[in-house]
Design an enzyme around this catalytic site. Structure first.
Site, mmCIF file in Angstrom:
data_model
loop_
_atom_site.group_PDB
_atom_site.id
_atom_site.type_symbol
_atom_site.label_atom_id
_atom_site.label_comp_id
_atom_site.label_asym_id
_atom_site.label_seq_id
_atom_site.Cartn_x
_atom_site.Cartn_y
_atom_site.Cartn_z
ATOM 1 N N TYR A 48 25.201 14.642 50.516
ATOM 2 C CA TYR A 48 26.058 13.525 50.125
ATOM 3 C C TYR A 48 26.976 13.136 51.289
ATOM 4 C CZ TYR A 48 24.384 14.412 45.372
ATOM 5 O OH TYR A 48 23.595 14.576 44.259
ATOM 6 N N GLN A 108 12.738 21.163 33.549
ATOM 7 C CA GLN A 108 12.095 20.145 32.733
ATOM 8 C C GLN A 108 13.067 19.294 31.922
ATOM 9 O OE1 GLN A 108 8.369 22.951 31.690
ATOM 10 N NE2 GLN A 108 8.359 21.035 30.581
#
Length: 679
Positions: free
Chosen positions: A174, A347
């Site tokens: 970032y 997931q």
């Protein structure tokens, strides 16, 4: 005696530690996660429920998802900001709920820089990220000074809203991290060039926040301990930056690993547990303030080992608190065996976030959905039969019994697990062992009657109020001449060890199961468990000393023990349906091991010569192979359903029995828990 011994086992992890002017109740931080809960209806209520539950689980500090300090730094158009004092004050109830449970809460300040998926994103130099289509605008000197002030204002807004501190995000590629390395900082003014200038931006941010918020406000700085990109920082530069950040006023240094664009996996299941601990140790050697180890730490045993070894002073875990919000409390109470362990599958956490959905967890559907579930026992217990002991059946039985129902679980095999026993064979996916341990423990704890090795018949199911069919799936055998040839095996036979594959293998089907089978066939077991073997495979310096901690090409070929070719009928890219955050890892791992893929093929027959196919251009081809593995889909196992319905028995099908998709433990566990809640 057992509980006392377990508490002593985790004595360092559970001991208090001083950070700045605060004494923390233990050494565990719930690390920052993007949750997208702030975009949901009733967002404050949902965030209160989410964070308060983890405070009840006794994490010492909870760090929120990232708030941008200004409009340019938002991760995407819906990204949360904290530059408006009035908006920040709406967060006060979250802080109060966490603090009422004895934990501290810090707001993460995150400027996305060139990762911001917006027009007008900014960076130290106008270099587009490979994971973002927008080219950033190069920041002017005035932009930089304004952004430093924005960080200080954002921290003050967080302080006014009741936060105990902030974490300044200086890692993962970032904006702040972009200033610190030559990979992204090509400036020639006072904010670029030598390390002193490149470090100036983060140092001035920390100094400005400290001056604005005073000495009692907790400042955590998340430093990149291993960039894992070319042109990343050398360990000497990282140590120098750590010392400057300490001198500028930070109370804690948290360690981040890898940029989002790195070609080295950092937090998914292929990464061995504790793989990055020595990167944290390098930072700890440079400073006197507490240093936090993070990434792929998911058990109290590992956390304790890292702390007692001196590699770190504290531990940050993010996803493990999705899997089990009471991680620390259970360890303190001597119930570590009851922790629902994060399996690093990504997931329902990262993959949900990347598809603009609120965070949840495969092994714990309550995560991020706390307001949708109840914990009060049922007032009208029913007699429940669950047929099938895979993921769906175990989740149903454990939750229903916990809520007070009388549950009997039938499983035709002599052990629980079902398709999880196949999934766990893939390299790194033996983390599913933890899921099996957890649900087996819950089944035993709550008194489920187990009928292992018993295939339930109609007579066995007489007298039950409700029957749940969770019998899962069976491999689908294609209607193909020669499908019964001796060279042919199903994925279940290969993954279970019932059949051994030869040196040359064809994998028919390139979906999730096909990829797992291919990796199982070419990857050595040590790569999923040994950090040194992992580093060798992915070109990482195990001492984290060189620039970017890279000593080779992460995509360099690595000889395989077998020749494997994957085939699929579709013309699309193999593995297109794999998880966003893990699919690239699996595809790159197979490419590194020389696995080839053929797409757009037509299967014709199998005989002694091999697999006969038509290529996508219509050319016939015969591929010889020692073993041909069928990964051609699944069929639902729905025996008994029609007969039970005919007898007017209340029947519910869940998991693979309801819908034969890929080995979908996420859907199976969610359906099981929700069904039990609905009884």
């Amino acid at each position: 005696m057992e509980n006392t011994q377990q508490r002593e086992t985790f004595g360092t992890m559970l001991s208090p530690i001083r950070a700045g002017r605060r004494t923390l109740r233990n050494r565990v931080i719930m690390g920052s996660m993007h949750t997208r809960l702030e975009t949901e209806p009733d967002s404050i209520a949902k965030q209160i429920a989410f964070y308060a539950e983890r405070a009840r689980g006794e994490a010492a500090i909870l760090v929120t998802g990232g708030f941008s300090p200004n409009a340019e730094g938002i991760f995407d158009p819906k990204g949360p900001r904290i530059d408006d004092p009035d908006q920040a004050r709406h967060l006060r109830p979250i802080c109060e709920a966490v603090q009422a449970e004895g934990s501290l809460i810090c707001a993460q300040l995150l400027h996305a820089g060139r990762y911001a998926k917006i027009e007008g994103c900014v960076a130290p130099s106008p270099i587009r990220s490979p994971i973002n289509r927008f080219v950033p605008r190069e920041m002017t000197d005035a932009d930089i000074r304004r952004t430093i002030a924005d960080f200080a204002s954002a921290a003050a807004n967080a302080q006014a809203a009741g936060f105990d501190g902030v974490e300044i995000m200086g890692s993962e590629g970032y904006l702040i991290n972009e200033f610190t390395v030559t990979h992204t900082n090509k400036r020639e003014d006072g904010w670029g060039g030598n390390a002193e200038n490149r470090h100036r931006f983060p140092v001035e941010i920390v100094r400005a926040v400290r001056e604005r918020c005073g000495p009692g406000f907790l400042i955590i700085y998340r430093i990149s301990a291993a960039d894992l990109v070319e042109g990343g920082a050398h360990s000497d530069e990282i140590a120098a930056l750590a010392r400057k950040i300490e001198a500028a006023g930070a109370d804690i240094l948290n360690t981040g690993i890898g940029w989002h664009e790195s070609r080295v996996p950092t937090i998914a299941y292929p990464v061995p547990r504790g793989a990055w601990r020595k990167a944290a140790a390098n930072v700890k050697a440079a400073v006197s303030i507490p240093v936090v180890a993070s990434n792929r730490i998911n058990t109290p045993e590992l956390a304790e080992d890292i702390l007692t070894s001196g590699d770190a002073d504290m531990i940050s875990m993010a996803r493990p608190f999705l899997a089990d919000p009471h991680f620390v409390k259970k360890a303190r109470e001597g119930r570590a065996n009851e922790i629902n362990t994060c399996i690093a599958c990504n997931q329902a956490c990262l993959d949900f976030i990347f598809s603009s959905r609120p965070v949840s967890c495969l092994v714990n559907p309550r995560a991020g959905r706390e307001t949708e579930f109840r914990d009060t026992p049922t007032e009208s217990p029913s007699k429940l039969a669950v047929v099938g002991g895979g993921a769906a059946g175990m989740a149903t039985a454990a939750e229903a019994a916990r809520l007070g129902h009388d549950v009997t679980l039938f499983e035709a095999q002599d052990k629980l697990g079902g398709q999880l026993n196949l999934a766990r064979a893939a390299p790194g996916k033996d983390e599913f062992d933890e899921t099996l341990r957890y649900y087996t423990g819950q089944i035993n704890k709550h008194g489920v009657k187990l009928r292992l090795g018993q295939r339930a018949g109609l007579d066995d199911l007489n007298g039950f109020d409700h029957v749940v069919i969770a019998t899962g799936v069976t491999p689908r055998i294609p209607d193909l001449p020669g499908a019964d040839h001796p060279s042919v095996a199903t994925y279940a036979e290969i993954l279970s060890g019932e059949r051994a594959a030869g040196d040359t293998v064809l994998v028919m089907g390139a979906g999730g199961i096909g990829h797992d089978v291919a990796e199982f066939l070419v990857t050595g077991p040590a790569e999923a468990h040994n950090p040194d073997a992992f580093c060798e495979t992915w070109g990482v310096d195990p001492k984290f000393a060189v620039s970017g901690a890279l000593v080779g090409d992460p995509l360099a070929l690595k000889p395989s023990r077998r020749k494997v070719v994957m085939l699929q009928r579709k013309n699309s890219k193999p593995g297109a349906g794999l998880g966003v955050s893990t699919g690239w890892i699996l595809r790159n791992a197979l490419r590194k091991h020389g696995v080839e893929a053929l797409v757009g093929v037509v299967y014709e027959r199998i005989d002694d010569a091999g697999l006969h196919i038509l290529m996508d251009n219509g050319e016939p081809k015969v591929i010889a192979a020692d073993t041909i593995v069928l990964c051609t889909g699944q069929e639902p196992e729905q025996a008994l359903v029609d007969e039970l319905v005919a007898r007017s028995v209340t029947v519910t099908m869940i998991g693979g029995a309801k819908e034969a998709a890929e080995l979908d433990a996420l859907r199976a566990i969610d359906e099981g828990v929700r069904l039990a809640q609905s009884l």
